[in-house]
Design an enzyme around this catalytic site. Structure first.
Site, PDB file in Angstrom:
ATOM      1  N   LYS A 104       3.940  11.773 -10.994  1.00 26.93           N
ATOM      2  CA  LYS A 104       3.303  11.112 -11.819  1.00 26.93           C
ATOM      3  C   LYS A 104       3.865   9.782 -11.853  1.00 26.93           C
ATOM      4  CE  LYS A 104       0.737  13.834 -14.919  1.00 26.93           C
ATOM      5  NZ  LYS A 104       0.671  14.272 -16.333  1.00 26.93           N
TER       6      LYS A 104
ATOM      7  N   GLU B  83      12.741  19.196 -23.564  1.00 25.32           N
ATOM      8  CA  GLU B  83      12.142  19.917 -22.288  1.00 25.32           C
ATOM      9  C   GLU B  83      12.510  20.844 -21.844  1.00 25.32           C
ATOM     10  OE1 GLU B  83       8.994  18.552 -21.757  1.00 25.32           O
ATOM     11  OE2 GLU B  83       9.092  16.829 -23.091  1.00 25.32           O
TER      12      GLU B  83
ATOM     13  N   GLU C  27      -4.171  17.335 -12.765  1.00 19.68           N
ATOM     14  CA  GLU C  27      -4.205  17.979 -14.263  1.00 19.68           C
ATOM     15  C   GLU C  27      -4.930  19.265 -14.313  1.00 19.68           C
ATOM     16  OE1 GLU C  27      -2.787  17.362 -17.167  1.00 19.68           O
ATOM     17  OE2 GLU C  27      -1.843  15.330 -16.432  1.00 19.68           O
TER      18      GLU C  27
ATOM     19  N   LYS D 238       9.655  23.325 -13.747  1.00 20.44           N
ATOM     20  CA  LYS D 238       8.392  21.934 -13.669  1.00 20.44           C
ATOM     21  C   LYS D 238       8.070  21.920 -12.292  1.00 20.44           C
ATOM     22  CE  LYS D 238       6.721  17.698 -14.387  1.00 20.44           C
ATOM     23  NZ  LYS D 238       6.912  16.721 -15.094  1.00 20.44           N
TER      24      LYS D 238
ATOM     25  N   HIS E  73      10.592  10.779 -28.860  1.00 17.83           N
ATOM     26  CA  HIS E  73       9.684  11.824 -28.393  1.00 17.83           C
ATOM     27  C   HIS E  73      10.200  13.383 -28.238  1.00 17.83           C
ATOM     28  CE1 HIS E  73       6.744  13.035 -25.475  1.00 17.83           C
ATOM     29  NE2 HIS E  73       7.606  13.636 -24.687  1.00 17.83           N
TER      30      HIS E  73
ATOM     31  N   HIS F  94       2.657  14.252 -29.834  1.00 15.55           N
ATOM     32  CA  HIS F  94       2.054  12.998 -29.807  1.00 15.55           C
ATOM     33  C   HIS F  94       1.702  12.316 -31.054  1.00 15.55           C
ATOM     34  CE1 HIS F  94       1.466  13.620 -25.110  1.00 15.55           C
ATOM     35  NE2 HIS F  94       2.646  12.941 -25.383  1.00 15.55           N
TER      36      HIS F  94
ATOM     37  N   HIS G 117       3.167  19.224 -27.028  1.00 18.21           N
ATOM     38  CA  HIS G 117       2.758  17.847 -27.024  1.00 18.21           C
ATOM     39  C   HIS G 117       1.559  17.426 -27.871  1.00 18.21           C
ATOM     40  CE1 HIS G 117       6.091  18.125 -23.996  1.00 18.21           C
ATOM     41  NE2 HIS G 117       5.862  16.922 -23.727  1.00 18.21           N
TER      42      HIS G 117
ATOM     43  N   ARG H  84      -0.674  23.011 -14.902  1.00 15.94           N
ATOM     44  CA  ARG H  84      -0.191  21.870 -15.444  1.00 15.94           C
ATOM     45  C   ARG H  84      -0.100  21.550 -16.866  1.00 15.94           C
ATOM     46  NH1 ARG H  84       1.544  16.891 -11.643  1.00 15.94           N
ATOM     47  NH2 ARG H  84       2.990  15.960 -12.977  1.00 15.94           N
TER      48      ARG H  84
ATOM     49  N   ASN I 251       2.107  20.806 -21.427  1.00 13.98           N
ATOM     50  CA  ASN I 251       1.819  19.908 -22.735  1.00 13.98           C
ATOM     51  C   ASN I 251       2.325  20.883 -24.049  1.00 13.98           C
ATOM     52  OD1 ASN I 251       0.968  17.723 -21.463  1.00 13.98           O
ATOM     53  ND2 ASN I 251      -1.212  18.636 -21.409  1.00 13.98           N
TER      54      ASN I 251
ATOM     55  N   ARG J 106       0.911  -1.300  -0.051  1.00 21.17           N
ATOM     56  CA  ARG J 106      -0.026   0.007   0.146  1.00 21.17           C
ATOM     57  C   ARG J 106       0.750   1.383  -0.176  1.00 21.17           C
ATOM     58  NH1 ARG J 106      -3.221  -2.897   3.740  1.00 21.17           N
ATOM     59  NH2 ARG J 106      -4.910  -4.165   2.850  1.00 21.17           N
TER      60      ARG J 106
HETATM   61  N1  LIG Z   1       6.160  10.923 -14.720  1.00 19.68           N
HETATM   62  C1  LIG Z   1       6.236  11.979 -15.518  1.00 19.68           C
HETATM   63  O1  LIG Z   1       5.907  13.059 -15.365  1.00 19.68           O
HETATM   64  C2  LIG Z   1       7.052  11.685 -17.096  1.00 19.68           C
HETATM   65  C3  LIG Z   1       7.190  13.044 -17.762  1.00 19.68           C
HETATM   66  C4  LIG Z   1       7.817  12.719 -18.680  1.00 19.68           C
HETATM   67  C5  LIG Z   1       8.390  11.415 -19.277  1.00 19.68           C
HETATM   68  N2  LIG Z   1       7.959  10.463 -18.757  1.00 19.68           N
HETATM   69  C6  LIG Z   1       8.260   9.076 -18.945  1.00 19.68           C
HETATM   70  O2  LIG Z   1       9.585   9.024 -19.148  1.00 19.68           O
HETATM   71  C7  LIG Z   1       9.940   8.013 -20.155  1.00 19.68           C
HETATM   72  C8  LIG Z   1      11.131   8.537 -20.906  1.00 19.68           C
HETATM   73  O3  LIG Z   1      12.471   8.797 -20.204  1.00 19.68           O
HETATM   74  P1  LIG Z   1      13.786   8.923 -20.665  1.00 19.68           P
HETATM   75  O4  LIG Z   1      13.918   9.679 -21.751  1.00 19.68           O
HETATM   76  O5  LIG Z   1      14.684   9.181 -19.542  1.00 19.68           O
HETATM   77  O6  LIG Z   1      14.207   7.376 -21.309  1.00 19.68           O
HETATM   78  P2  LIG Z   1      14.677   6.230 -20.690  1.00 19.68           P
HETATM   79  O7  LIG Z   1      14.493   5.843 -19.185  1.00 19.68           O
HETATM   80  O8  LIG Z   1      14.281   4.906 -21.580  1.00 19.68           O
HETATM   81  O9  LIG Z   1      16.216   6.229 -20.904  1.00 19.68           O
HETATM   82  C9  LIG Z   1      16.587   6.307 -22.216  1.00 19.68           C
HETATM   83  C10 LIG Z   1      17.760   5.571 -22.524  1.00 19.68           C
HETATM   84  O10 LIG Z   1      18.845   5.969 -21.882  1.00 19.68           O
HETATM   85  C11 LIG Z   1      19.793   4.992 -21.079  1.00 19.68           C
HETATM   86  N3  LIG Z   1      20.405   5.768 -20.205  1.00 19.68           N
HETATM   87  C12 LIG Z   1      19.768   6.502 -19.164  1.00 19.68           C
HETATM   88  N4  LIG Z   1      20.699   7.094 -18.144  1.00 19.68           N
HETATM   89  C13 LIG Z   1      21.951   7.068 -18.896  1.00 19.68           C
HETATM   90  C14 LIG Z   1      23.012   7.438 -18.754  1.00 19.68           C
HETATM   91  N5  LIG Z   1      23.351   8.322 -17.738  1.00 19.68           N
HETATM   92  N6  LIG Z   1      24.112   7.091 -19.524  1.00 19.68           N
HETATM   93  C15 LIG Z   1      23.777   6.434 -20.522  1.00 19.68           C
HETATM   94  N7  LIG Z   1      22.743   5.957 -20.927  1.00 19.68           N
HETATM   95  C16 LIG Z   1      21.605   6.152 -19.820  1.00 19.68           C
HETATM   96  C17 LIG Z   1      18.553   4.053 -20.647  1.00 19.68           C
HETATM   97  O11 LIG Z   1      19.252   2.824 -20.221  1.00 19.68           O
HETATM   98  C18 LIG Z   1      17.694   3.874 -21.895  1.00 19.68           C
HETATM   99  O12 LIG Z   1      18.168   3.137 -23.004  1.00 19.68           O
HETATM  100  C19 LIG Z   1       8.862   7.625 -20.969  1.00 19.68           C
HETATM  101  O13 LIG Z   1       8.311   6.202 -20.489  1.00 19.68           O
HETATM  102  C20 LIG Z   1       7.724   8.740 -20.529  1.00 19.68           C
HETATM  103  O14 LIG Z   1       6.496   8.317 -20.380  1.00 19.68           O
HETATM  104  C21 LIG Z   1       7.365  10.314 -17.479  1.00 19.68           C
END
Ligand SMILES: NC(=O)c1ccc[n+]([C@@H]2O[C@H](COP(=O)([O-])OP(=O)(O)OC[C@H]3O[C@@H](n4cnc5c(N)ncnc54)[C@H](O)[C@@H]3O)[C@@H](O)[C@H]2O)c1
Length: 357
Positions: free
Chosen positions: A145, A187, A238, A228, A265, A253, A249, A242, A246, A123
């Site tokens: 999130k 971003e 949302e 942020k 992305h 998307h 976006h 917030r 977007n 939980r």
């Molecule tokens: N929760 C939220 O508010 C929120 C906001 C934006 C995006 N997201 C989510 O985040 C995800 C994308 O995140 P991301 O772009 O960080 O992708 P990711 O976590 O997949 O990382 C991208 C790649 O980089 C590699 N990597 C990570 N750190 C590294 C480092 N220091 N050196 C070398 N390689 C490294 C990882 O192994 C992976 O292959 C999506 O799933 C998206 O939905 C969430």
């Protein structure tokens, strides 16, 4: 060390984002000072674990922690229910309990996945974010999130679960591939466009040496993360503010989907922002010279280079489908001035398609 304080919604408490080069080697001391649980489970992806796991675990051990490491495959495919269940079983097998903490060491994928797990395991257990991508440092790790994907789409199961600490060490970015850096920069640019116009010329000037100048990189991450944090603090669920996050976006998307996710992305969002700047000029009174300058900046960063062939019709079809699920008509975040976002309802799809072209 730089710090950003964020309120914990519904409670008279706050949590902090700590930011400093080399911080990953002092994590234990910070966890200690916050009274966070000593029984710690580090979740990472195998690539990040190979590159950065050992020094982080050793530093934690030096400070009296006995962290367990759990790993998942790198990339979006780890954000599934099957992986959540497998991790939960591993946690139980290794003796995790209600008083344990989960620490996400990785990008947004690891953060979303382990945050989701932390929110439902027993939980809910304490959660710590140690982001290792630029995107996670300025965006995904902040705001609470969490999500996993389902076969029909991304982020369809999720919760709000605020971390007790976000610890940002820009030195992780030394190993981040160029394409992932660009993803995160989209971003950072977005933060500038919606809230901090002074950041934009600074980014333009420092473009070529940003990742070699640790001081400047730290400052830029701090500014973008603070934007942020400020927006989510003002509006945890949302609400209107917030929604400013977007920017770029809506079309982004659509572009991602129409390219069958061949377009990363960050690049999709950057192209979405370029189109939104055009729309802003038409509908929100953004001065043409500001719109042009903003689009030039996006181009200079290389977001428009080597684009796959995309059918604007398919992009708009994906946008309309995406939007219809949530609301009627197309809603865009536009800019009245650089740094001043507004929500624009009922944008005619023909205008949006023209902006895209
Ligand atoms: N929760 C939220 O508010 C929120 C906001 C934006 C995006 N997201 C989510 O985040 C995800 C994308 O995140 P991301 O772009 O960080 O992708 P990711 O976590 O997949 O990382 C991208 C790649 O980089 C590699 N990597 C990570 N750190 C590294 C480092 N220091 N050196 C070398 N390689 C490294 C990882 O192994 C992976 O292959 C999506 O799933 C998206 O939905 C969430």
């Amino acid at each position: 060390m730089r710090e950003i304080l964020l309120p914990l919604p519904g409670r008279d408490q706050s949590y902090r984002i700590c930011l400093s080069p080399g911080l990953r080697l002092d994590l234990g001391q910070i966890l200690d000072s916050l009274g966070l649980p000593r029984r710690l489970f580090v979740v990472s992806d195998r690539r990040v674990a190979r590159l950065h796991g050992a020094p982080v675990l050793q530093a934690l051990a030096r400070d009296g922690y006995a962290p367990d490491l759990l790993t998942v495959s790198p990339g979006e495919r780890a954000k599934t229910w099957a992986v959540v269940q497998r991790l939960a079983r591993e946690l139980l097998a290794r003796g995790a309990h209600r008083g344990s903490a989960l620490l996400a060491l990785g990008g947004g994928v690891v953060g979303d996945l382990s945050g989701f797990l932390a929110s439902i395991f027993m939980r809910g257990v304490a959660f710590i974010q140690v982001p290792t991508t630029l995107l996670a440092m300025v965006d995904a790790a902040i705001g609470g999130k969490t999500a996993i994907n389902l076969p029909p789409g991304k982020n369809l199961l999720g919760t709000f679960h605020q971390p007790r600490l976000v610890a940002v060490d820009p030195q992780f970015l030394r190993t981040l591939p160029a394409a992932e850096r660009l993803n995160g920069l989209a971003e950072v640019l977005k933060a500038g466009f919606i809230r901090a116009p002074d950041l934009l010329p600074r980014l333009a000037l420092g473009r070529s040496r940003l990742f070699r100048d640790e001081g400047e990189l730290t400052e830029i991450i701090h500014r973008a993360a603070a934007i942020k944090a400020e927006i989510v603090a003002a509006d945890e669920r949302e609400g209107d503010r917030r929604r400013f996050l977007n920017f770029g976006h809506t079309l982004g998307h659509g572009l991602e989907q129409a390219s069958n996710f061949r377009l990363p992305h960050g690049r999709a969002v950057a192209l979405g922002m370029a189109a939104a700047l055009r729309l802003s000029e038409k509908l929100a009174g953004l001065p043409p010279e500001e719109a042009r300058w903003g689009r030039g900046l996006i181009k200079d960063f290389g977001f428009t280079r080597n684009l796959p062939d995309l059918d604007p019709g398919a992009v708009m079809a994906a946008v309309s489908l995406d939007k219809k699920r949530r609301e009627d008509g197309l809603v865009f975040v536009l800019l009245r001035r650089l740094g001043e976002a507004v929500i624009q309802e009922n944008v005619p799809p023909t205008l949006a398609a023209a902006a895209l072209a």
